[in-house]
Enzyme design. Sequence first.
Site, PDB file in Angstrom:
ATOM      1  N   ARG A 199       2.774  70.043  16.208  1.00 18.56           N
ATOM      2  CA  ARG A 199       4.097  69.429  16.067  1.00 18.56           C
ATOM      3  C   ARG A 199       4.545  68.888  17.416  1.00 18.56           C
ATOM      4  NH1 ARG A 199       8.743  74.024  15.258  1.00 18.56           N
ATOM      5  NH2 ARG A 199       8.393  75.019  17.255  1.00 18.56           N
TER       6      ARG A 199
ATOM      7  N   THR B 195      10.374  66.005  18.790  1.00 15.57           N
ATOM      8  CA  THR B 195      10.882  65.632  17.454  1.00 15.57           C
ATOM      9  C   THR B 195      10.625  66.731  16.424  1.00 15.57           C
ATOM     10  OG1 THR B 195       8.786  64.655  16.787  1.00 15.57           O
ATOM     11  CG2 THR B 195      10.350  63.202  17.922  1.00 15.57           C
TER      12      THR B 195
ATOM     13  N   ASP C 184       5.092  81.624  20.864  1.00 15.19           N
ATOM     14  CA  ASP C 184       4.120  80.594  20.495  1.00 15.19           C
ATOM     15  C   ASP C 184       2.821  81.266  20.062  1.00 15.19           C
ATOM     16  OD1 ASP C 184       1.901  78.681  20.779  1.00 15.19           O
ATOM     17  OD2 ASP C 184       3.467  77.335  21.492  1.00 15.19           O
TER      18      ASP C 184
ATOM     19  N   ASP D 160      -0.576  80.061  21.739  1.00 14.50           N
ATOM     20  CA  ASP D 160      -0.707  80.507  23.131  1.00 14.50           C
ATOM     21  C   ASP D 160      -0.960  82.008  23.213  1.00 14.50           C
ATOM     22  OD1 ASP D 160      -0.425  78.006  24.181  1.00 14.50           O
ATOM     23  OD2 ASP D 160       1.699  78.207  24.648  1.00 14.50           O
TER      24      ASP D 160
HETATM   25  C1  PRP Z   1       2.629  75.985  15.556  1.00 16.90           C
HETATM   26  C2  PRP Z   1       2.227  76.843  14.386  1.00 16.90           C
HETATM   27  C3  PRP Z   1       2.387  75.921  13.214  1.00 16.90           C
HETATM   28  C4  PRP Z   1       3.568  75.083  13.627  1.00 16.90           C
HETATM   29  C5  PRP Z   1       4.766  75.571  12.881  1.00 16.90           C
HETATM   30  O1  PRP Z   1       1.600  75.146  15.938  1.00 16.90           O
HETATM   31  O2  PRP Z   1       0.944  77.371  14.492  1.00 16.90           O
HETATM   32  O3  PRP Z   1       1.254  75.104  12.967  1.00 16.90           O
HETATM   33  O4  PRP Z   1       3.740  75.271  15.041  1.00 16.90           O
HETATM   34  O5  PRP Z   1       5.846  74.765  13.118  1.00 16.90           O
HETATM   35  P1  PRP Z   1       6.533  73.870  12.012  1.00 16.90           P
HETATM   36  O6  PRP Z   1       6.694  74.725  10.805  1.00 16.90           O
HETATM   37  O7  PRP Z   1       7.846  73.526  12.648  1.00 16.90           O
HETATM   38  O8  PRP Z   1       5.678  72.669  11.764  1.00 16.90           O
HETATM   39  P2  PRP Z   1       1.692  74.146  17.181  1.00 16.90           P
HETATM   40  O9  PRP Z   1       2.184  72.823  16.743  1.00 16.90           O
HETATM   41  O10 PRP Z   1       2.444  74.812  18.286  1.00 16.90           O
HETATM   42  O11 PRP Z   1       0.188  73.934  17.572  1.00 16.90           O
HETATM   43  P3  PRP Z   1      -0.940  74.964  18.044  1.00 16.90           P
HETATM   44  O12 PRP Z   1      -1.311  75.782  16.847  1.00 16.90           O
HETATM   45  O13 PRP Z   1      -2.017  74.049  18.478  1.00 16.90           O
HETATM   46  O14 PRP Z   1      -0.393  75.811  19.161  1.00 16.90           O
HETATM   47  N1  URA Z   2       5.297  77.671  16.360  1.00 19.58           N
HETATM   48  C1  URA Z   2       5.090  78.862  16.982  1.00 19.58           C
HETATM   49  O1  URA Z   2       3.977  79.137  17.438  1.00 19.58           O
HETATM   50  N2  URA Z   2       6.110  79.719  17.037  1.00 19.58           N
HETATM   51  C2  URA Z   2       7.336  79.455  16.533  1.00 19.58           C
HETATM   52  O2  URA Z   2       8.229  80.303  16.634  1.00 19.58           O
HETATM   53  C3  URA Z   2       7.522  78.215  15.906  1.00 19.58           C
HETATM   54  C4  URA Z   2       6.491  77.342  15.826  1.00 19.58           C
END
Ligand code: PRP
Ligand code: URA
Length: 212
Positions: free
Chosen positions: A105, A109, A203, A206
Site C-alpha cells: 500500500r 494514499t 508493521d 518489518d
Molecule cells: C501491510 C499488510 C497488508 C497491508 C494492510 O503490507 O501486510 O498487506 O499492509 O493494509 P491495508 O488493509 O490498508 O491495505 P504493506 O503494504 O506494508 O507491505 P509489506 O507486506 O511488503 O510490508
Molecule cells: N500494515 C501493517 O503491517 N500494520 C498495520 O497496522 C497496518 C497495515
Amino acid sequence: MAYRNLVQLNHPLVQSYMTKIRDKNRSYFEFRQYVDKLSMLLAYEAGKELGLKSSKIKTPLAPFNGTVIKDEIVLMPILRAGLGLVNGFSQIFPEARISHLGVYRNEVTLQPIRYYFKFPKLKDRKNSIVYILDPMLATGGSMCSAIDEAKKTGVGKIVAACLVAAPEGIKEVRKYHSDIKIFTCSVDKKLNNVGYIVPGLGDAGDRLFGTI
Ligand code: PRP
Ligand code: URA
C-alpha cells in the site's frame, strides 16, 4: 460487535500468542515463531470451510468408508507479510499449492499497488479453494485487491485469513465482497491517522523479516 461472515478465534492459545507478538520488545525471530504457531491454529479453524468426499480404504483389519478433503487448496499470501502465514498453513494443508500476489500500500494514499501475480494450474477450479493470507487487514484495500484477483481465476471458494483486523477493513471487505468469509485472531479497536491498526502490532512485514 458481531460481524457477518467473520470468525474470530477465541482459543486461549490464540489469545496468549497474540499478546506475545503484540509486545514491541519481541525479537523478529520470536515474532516469526509465534506467527507460525498462530497460522497453524488459523488454518485449523479456516479448514472448516473445506469440502469432503468419500474414500474407501482398508485398515490392516477391515474395509473402511472414510472421507478425505475434496477441494484443491491454493494458499495466496499477499507479499510480503503474508509469507509469514505460509509455513503454518502448509503444515496443516501439506498438499496446497502456493500462489503469490504482490501488493503493497502506498504509504501516503494507503491505496493498494499490485506488482506481481502467479497462480497455479488447477484440475478443477470450481472445486478449488483459495486462502488469501495476510497478517493485517487495515483499510482493507490490499485484501479487496487480492479478492478481486482471486475471483478472476474462477475458483469455487475464497477465504480471507488474517491475524489482526480493523473494523474499517472488515467493513471495506463487507462492502465490496460480502460473500467472502474472514477468519481472524483478533478484531482490534481502530486505525490511527496514518492507517495503522491500534493496538495492533506495528508493521507486520518489518517485524517478521527484521527490516525495522
Ligand atoms: C501491510 C499488510 C497488508 C497491508 C494492510 O503490507 O501486510 O498487506 O499492509 O493494509 P491495508 O488493509 O490498508 O491495505 P504493506 O503494504 O506494508 O507491505 P509489506 O507486506 O511488503 O510490508
Ligand atoms: N500494515 C501493517 O503491517 N500494520 C498495520 O497496522 C497496518 C497495515
